[in-house]
Design a protein around this motif. Structure first.
Motif, short mmCIF file in Angstrom:
data_model
loop_
_atom_site.label_atom_id
_atom_site.label_comp_id
_atom_site.label_asym_id
_atom_site.label_seq_id
_atom_site.Cartn_x
_atom_site.Cartn_y
_atom_site.Cartn_z
N LEU A 143 0.86 -1.18 0.00
CA LEU A 143 0.00 0.00 0.00
C LEU A 143 0.89 1.22 0.00
CD1 LEU A 143 -2.74 -0.97 2.62
CD2 LEU A 143 -2.64 -1.49 0.17
N PHE A 144 0.53 2.21 -0.79
CA PHE A 144 1.38 3.39 -0.96
C PHE A 144 0.53 4.65 -0.85
CE2 PHE A 144 3.21 6.62 -3.82
CZ PHE A 144 4.45 6.77 -3.23
N ARG A 145 1.00 5.61 -0.07
CA ARG A 145 0.34 6.91 -0.01
C ARG A 145 1.27 7.95 -0.60
NH1 ARG A 145 -2.67 8.54 5.21
NH2 ARG A 145 -4.38 7.64 4.03
N PRO A 146 0.91 8.57 -1.71
CA PRO A 146 1.78 9.58 -2.29
C PRO A 146 1.88 10.79 -1.37
CG PRO A 146 -0.34 9.54 -3.42
CD PRO A 146 -0.33 8.38 -2.48
N PRO A 147 3.06 11.40 -1.27
CA PRO A 147 3.21 12.57 -0.41
C PRO A 147 2.20 13.66 -0.74
CG PRO A 147 5.34 11.82 -1.20
CD PRO A 147 4.31 11.04 -1.95
N GLN A 148 1.57 14.19 0.29
CA GLN A 148 0.54 15.22 0.16
C GLN A 148 -0.63 14.76 -0.72
OE1 GLN A 148 3.99 16.52 -0.91
NE2 GLN A 148 4.24 16.36 1.30
N GLY A 149 -0.73 13.48 -0.98
CA GLY A 149 -1.81 12.96 -1.82
C GLY A 149 -1.68 13.35 -3.28
N ALA A 150 -0.50 13.82 -3.69
CA ALA A 150 -0.31 14.32 -5.05
C ALA A 150 0.25 13.22 -5.95
CB ALA A 150 0.64 15.52 -5.04
N TYR A 151 -0.39 13.01 -7.10
CA TYR A 151 0.09 12.01 -8.03
C TYR A 151 -0.39 12.36 -9.44
CZ TYR A 151 -4.69 10.14 -7.93
OH TYR A 151 -6.06 9.99 -8.03
N ASN A 152 0.17 11.67 -10.43
CA ASN A 152 -0.26 11.84 -11.81
C ASN A 152 -0.24 10.47 -12.50
OD1 ASN A 152 2.46 11.36 -12.28
ND2 ASN A 152 2.93 13.52 -12.69
N GLU A 153 -0.41 10.47 -13.80
CA GLU A 153 -0.46 9.20 -14.53
C GLU A 153 0.85 8.43 -14.41
OE1 GLU A 153 -2.97 7.65 -16.01
OE2 GLU A 153 -4.28 9.23 -15.24
N ASP A 154 1.97 9.15 -14.38
CA ASP A 154 3.26 8.47 -14.22
C ASP A 154 3.34 7.78 -12.85
OD1 ASP A 154 4.26 9.03 -16.71
OD2 ASP A 154 5.34 10.84 -16.08
N THR A 155 2.73 8.40 -11.83
CA THR A 155 2.73 7.78 -10.50
C THR A 155 1.98 6.46 -10.54
OG1 THR A 155 2.53 10.04 -9.62
CG2 THR A 155 2.35 8.22 -8.05
N LEU A 156 0.82 6.45 -11.19
CA LEU A 156 0.03 5.23 -11.28
C LEU A 156 0.78 4.14 -12.02
CD1 LEU A 156 -3.45 6.81 -12.16
CD2 LEU A 156 -2.73 5.90 -9.96
N ARG A 157 1.44 4.52 -13.12
CA ARG A 157 2.18 3.54 -13.90
C ARG A 157 3.38 3.01 -13.12
NH1 ARG A 157 5.77 4.09 -18.62
NH2 ARG A 157 5.64 6.34 -18.38
N ALA A 158 4.09 3.92 -12.45
CA ALA A 158 5.25 3.50 -11.67
C ALA A 158 4.83 2.61 -10.50
CB ALA A 158 6.01 4.73 -11.16
N ALA A 159 3.73 2.97 -9.84
CA ALA A 159 3.25 2.16 -8.72
C ALA A 159 2.89 0.76 -9.19
CB ALA A 159 2.05 2.84 -8.07
N ALA A 160 2.22 0.67 -10.34
CA ALA A 160 1.87 -0.65 -10.87
C ALA A 160 3.12 -1.46 -11.18
CB ALA A 160 1.01 -0.49 -12.12
N ASP A 161 4.11 -0.82 -11.77
CA ASP A 161 5.34 -1.52 -12.11
C ASP A 161 6.12 -1.95 -10.86
OD1 ASP A 161 4.73 -1.20 -14.75
OD2 ASP A 161 6.10 0.48 -15.09
#
Length: 213
Positions: A143-161
């Motif tokens: 489980l991952f919480r992005p800092p300050q809840g900020a993310y973008n499409e690259d975050t989603l792709r990187a998290a999946a990878d």
């Protein structure tokens, strides 16, 4: 590792992970390490003693059995889609430096998730490669919480990878608000006992987020 982090480590479940954005879950008091156990008030195991010590009218309600199927992965989760009156409590790692919080979670056998908060960059300022390095560089991320809840499409792709099961958001609870089933609450260790009283007054149980996502 500081003494506070060693203390929290004695409370956290085996197999849960303290890394950037990774969640850990508090285990029952029976599994506390020696140092953590020394922080628990004598007599905490006596029937009915713990809930009264933390201002609760009665022991916390047991959460129902989680569904057999978890959410599909990876996904962004700000609320678990259930109808049961269950909420999930999340804290940042500063809770590890609060002895009262550690004592309370141990005595009440309270399931919580702890996410690392300090020293992380806004992931949106990084390239996909930078985000992947930031997320994958932490061991065994579930489980991952992005800092300050900020993310973008690259975050989603990187998290999946990186094998992330879910990116966890949630919201801060404001005094007097009505809770909703499946709500993920971003809580403060200093006000956790008061929040538990509100949860109990509204007829909710607290469950382990990792059991649902």
């Amino acid at each position: 590792m500081t003494q506070a982090h060693r203390l929290l480590a004695g409370v956290l479940a085996a197999g849960a992970f303290l890394a950037a954005g990774c969640a850990q879950s508090v285990d029952p008091i029976e599994r506390l390490g020696r140092k953590a156990a020394q922080q628990v008030t004598p007599g905490a195991g006596a029937p009915g003693a713990a809930h009264r010590r933390w201002g609760l009218a009665r022991p916390l309600a047991a959460a129902p059995k989680p569904p057999a199927r978890r959410l599909s992965e990876p996904s962004v989760v700000d609320r678990v889609p259930i109808r049961d009156k269950v909420v999930f409590l999340t804290f940042d790692e500063r809770a590890a430096r609060d002895p009262q919080f550690v004592r309370m979670t141990g005595e009440l056998k309270l399931p919580v998730s702890v996410f690392r908060a300090a020293g992380q960059p806004d992931l949106r300022t990084l390239s996909y490669e930078g985000q992947r390095a930031e997320i994958c560089g932490r061991r065994q991320v579930r489980l991952f919480r992005p800092p300050q809840g900020a993310y973008n499409e690259d975050t989603l792709r990187a998290a999946a990878d990186c094998g992330v099961r879910a990116m966890v958001l949630g919201r801060e609870y404001a005094e007097g608000e009505q809770l909703r089933p499946g709500e993920i609450v971003r809580a403060d260790a200093r006000t956790a006992a008061r929040l538990l009283r509100r949860i109990q007054e509204q007829g909710y149980a607290v469950a382990r987020l990792e059991d649902y996502v």
